[in-house]
Design an enzyme around this catalytic site. Sequence first.
Site, short mmCIF file in Angstrom:
data_model
loop_
_atom_site.label_atom_id
_atom_site.label_comp_id
_atom_site.label_asym_id
_atom_site.label_seq_id
_atom_site.Cartn_x
_atom_site.Cartn_y
_atom_site.Cartn_z
N HIS A 196 -4.98 17.05 -2.82
CA HIS A 196 -3.73 17.83 -2.77
C HIS A 196 -3.05 17.76 -4.14
O HIS A 196 -1.84 17.53 -4.24
CB HIS A 196 -2.79 17.32 -1.67
CG HIS A 196 -3.40 17.33 -0.32
ND1 HIS A 196 -3.07 18.28 0.64
CD2 HIS A 196 -4.33 16.54 0.25
CE1 HIS A 196 -3.77 18.04 1.74
NE2 HIS A 196 -4.55 17.01 1.53
N TYR A 254 -4.19 6.07 -0.33
CA TYR A 254 -3.08 6.71 -1.06
C TYR A 254 -2.53 5.75 -2.12
O TYR A 254 -2.17 6.16 -3.22
CB TYR A 254 -1.95 7.14 -0.11
CG TYR A 254 -2.30 8.32 0.78
CD1 TYR A 254 -3.62 8.61 1.10
CD2 TYR A 254 -1.32 9.15 1.29
CE1 TYR A 254 -3.95 9.68 1.91
CE2 TYR A 254 -1.64 10.23 2.10
CZ TYR A 254 -2.96 10.49 2.41
OH TYR A 254 -3.28 11.55 3.21
C1 HEM Z 1 -9.33 8.92 5.74
C2 HEM Z 1 -8.70 10.09 5.68
C3 HEM Z 1 -7.95 10.57 4.46
C4 HEM Z 1 -8.09 10.25 3.14
C5 HEM Z 1 -9.10 9.27 2.54
C6 HEM Z 1 -7.12 10.99 2.39
C7 HEM Z 1 -6.94 10.92 1.01
C8 HEM Z 1 -5.85 11.42 0.31
C9 HEM Z 1 -5.50 11.08 -1.04
C10 HEM Z 1 -6.28 10.18 -1.98
C11 HEM Z 1 -4.33 11.72 -1.35
C12 HEM Z 1 -3.52 11.64 -2.64
C13 HEM Z 1 -2.43 10.55 -2.46
C14 HEM Z 1 -1.52 10.32 -3.63
O1 HEM Z 1 -2.00 10.23 -4.78
O2 HEM Z 1 -0.29 10.20 -3.42
C15 HEM Z 1 -3.98 12.48 -0.18
C16 HEM Z 1 -2.89 13.30 -0.10
C17 HEM Z 1 -2.52 13.97 1.03
N1 HEM Z 1 -3.13 13.94 2.27
FE1 HEM Z 1 -4.73 12.84 2.77
N2 HEM Z 1 -6.39 11.76 3.26
C18 HEM Z 1 -6.86 11.53 4.53
C19 HEM Z 1 -6.42 12.11 5.69
C20 HEM Z 1 -5.37 12.99 5.77
C21 HEM Z 1 -4.87 13.56 6.99
C22 HEM Z 1 -5.40 13.28 8.39
C23 HEM Z 1 -3.82 14.38 6.64
C24 HEM Z 1 -2.91 15.23 7.48
C25 HEM Z 1 -2.70 15.11 8.75
C26 HEM Z 1 -3.66 14.29 5.20
C27 HEM Z 1 -2.69 14.94 4.46
C28 HEM Z 1 -2.43 14.74 3.13
C29 HEM Z 1 -1.34 15.36 2.42
C30 HEM Z 1 -0.34 16.34 2.98
C31 HEM Z 1 -1.40 14.89 1.11
C32 HEM Z 1 -0.47 15.26 -0.05
C33 HEM Z 1 0.73 14.35 0.02
C34 HEM Z 1 1.64 14.60 -1.16
O3 HEM Z 1 2.16 15.72 -1.28
O4 HEM Z 1 1.84 13.66 -1.95
N3 HEM Z 1 -4.61 13.45 4.71
N4 HEM Z 1 -4.90 12.29 0.81
#
Ligand code: HEM
Length: 360
Positions: free
Chosen positions: A64, A333
Site C-alpha cells: 500500500h 507492519y
Molecule cells: C499476513 C497478512 C498481511 C501482511 C503480511 C500485510 C503486510 C502489510 C505491510 C508490510 C504493510 C505496510 C505497513 C507499513 O509500512 O506501515 C501493509 C499495509 C496495509 N495493509 Fe496489510 N498485510 C496483511 C494483511 C492485511 C489485511 C487482512 C488487511 C485488511 C483487512 C490489510 C490492510 C492493509 C492496509 C490498509 C495497509 C495500509 C495502511 C496504511 O495506510 O499505512 N493488510 N500491509
Amino acid sequence: MPYPSAPRRRTGAYVAIAAIVASIGGAFAWTAGWLTPDRLTPARMTDAIEATSTTPYPGFRRAHAKGLCVTGHFESHPDGAALSRARVFADARTPLLGRMSIGGGSPYGLDAQARVRSMALVLRAGDGSEWRMAMNSFPFFGAASAEAFFEQTRASAPDPATGKPDPARMAAYAAAHPAAQRFAAWAKSAPWSDSFANTAYNGVHAYRFIGPAGERMVRWSMRPQAPFVEMSAAQRDAAEGDYLQDELRARLADGPVRWDMVVTVAGPGDDPADPSTPWPDDRAQVTVGTVVLTGAQDQATGACRDPNFDPTIVPGGVALSDDPILAARAAVYAQSFDRREREIARGADVGGTPPQETTR
Ligand code: HEM
C-alpha cells in the site's frame, strides 16, 4: 563443606551469567529465524513482500505504498456505546487522521487499476486512547494463515527468467488453497467502484467489543454514504494515474465525505480466528458511528506519511481476537515501519514524484 570456596562460587556465577546471556542470545536468534531458516519471521515475510517488486522504493511502505493523507472526525452513534465502552462511542466526536491507499508496493501505481483499495485510520479519543485500523475493499482475506500468505507472496514474485510471476506456480498455490480460490472469485466478479468515496472498507478480522451488556465478537466495515457508481474496464484504462486521489480531493472541495461504521455480530459457529471466511449474511448488524472526512493532504508532507496503522492498537472496550493473522500483521507492519523510517533517516526521497517512465 556446605558452600564452595569464594573463587569457585565466582566461577559458578560466571557460568550462570554466561548461560543466561547465551539463552537470551539464543532466544533472539530464534526470533530472528537464524536457527530455523524455514521458520516464518516478520523479516522473512517482509523480504518476501519486497521480492514481489522488481524495483525497491526506499522510504515507502512495503505494501500500500501509494496513498493520500486525510483528516476529519468520527461521529458516534448511541448504539455504539451499548456495545463497547470505547471512549469514541461515549464522545459525540473524535478527531481522526487517515490514509486512503491502493494495494501494491509501488508509490507510483495506477489508481484505477488497483483491485484493492484501502482506508487506514487512527481515532484519538479524549482519554488519550488510540484506535488504529487498516481496512481493505475486499470482504474477506485471501489466505487462511500467515504461512499461507507467505507462500502466496513467494509464488507471486517475478521469475528471474521472465521478470513476471510464474503462472504455473501461482496456479499450483491456488489449487491447494480454497481461500485463494474464494478471493479470486471475488476479484473477478465484484464490480469496480469509481471513487474512494463510494467504496466499502472492511476490517476483516474479528475483535471483541466489551460493553455494558458483556462481550461480543464483531467484525466491522465502513459503508459509504456516497452512492455506488461502477467504473468500466474501458474507463479504468483511460483514467489518469492519480485518478482516485484527484477525484477524492475534488469531492472534499465540495464538502465532507462519509462512511457509516457497521459492526456485524458473530453468531454460533462463526470462527473469530479465520479472516478468510465470510460470516453468514443474516447476522445482526449495528451502526455504531460515522467516519467523516473533511480534508486531504499529500502523503509526502502530510501527517500520515510515517504512522504505522497497526490494527492491533485498540482502545479499552475493544480487544483482539485470537486471529493469528492479526498478530502477524502487527509484527510485519513494525518491520516495514522500521525499514522505511531508517531509509528516510538516511535521506531517501519520499517526495512521490513519479519517475519518467511511469508517467502517462
Ligand atoms: C499476513 C497478512 C498481511 C501482511 C503480511 C500485510 C503486510 C502489510 C505491510 C508490510 C504493510 C505496510 C505497513 C507499513 O509500512 O506501515 C501493509 C499495509 C496495509 N495493509 Fe496489510 N498485510 C496483511 C494483511 C492485511 C489485511 C487482512 C488487511 C485488511 C483487512 C490489510 C490492510 C492493509 C492496509 C490498509 C495497509 C495500509 C495502511 C496504511 O495506510 O499505512 N493488510 N500491509
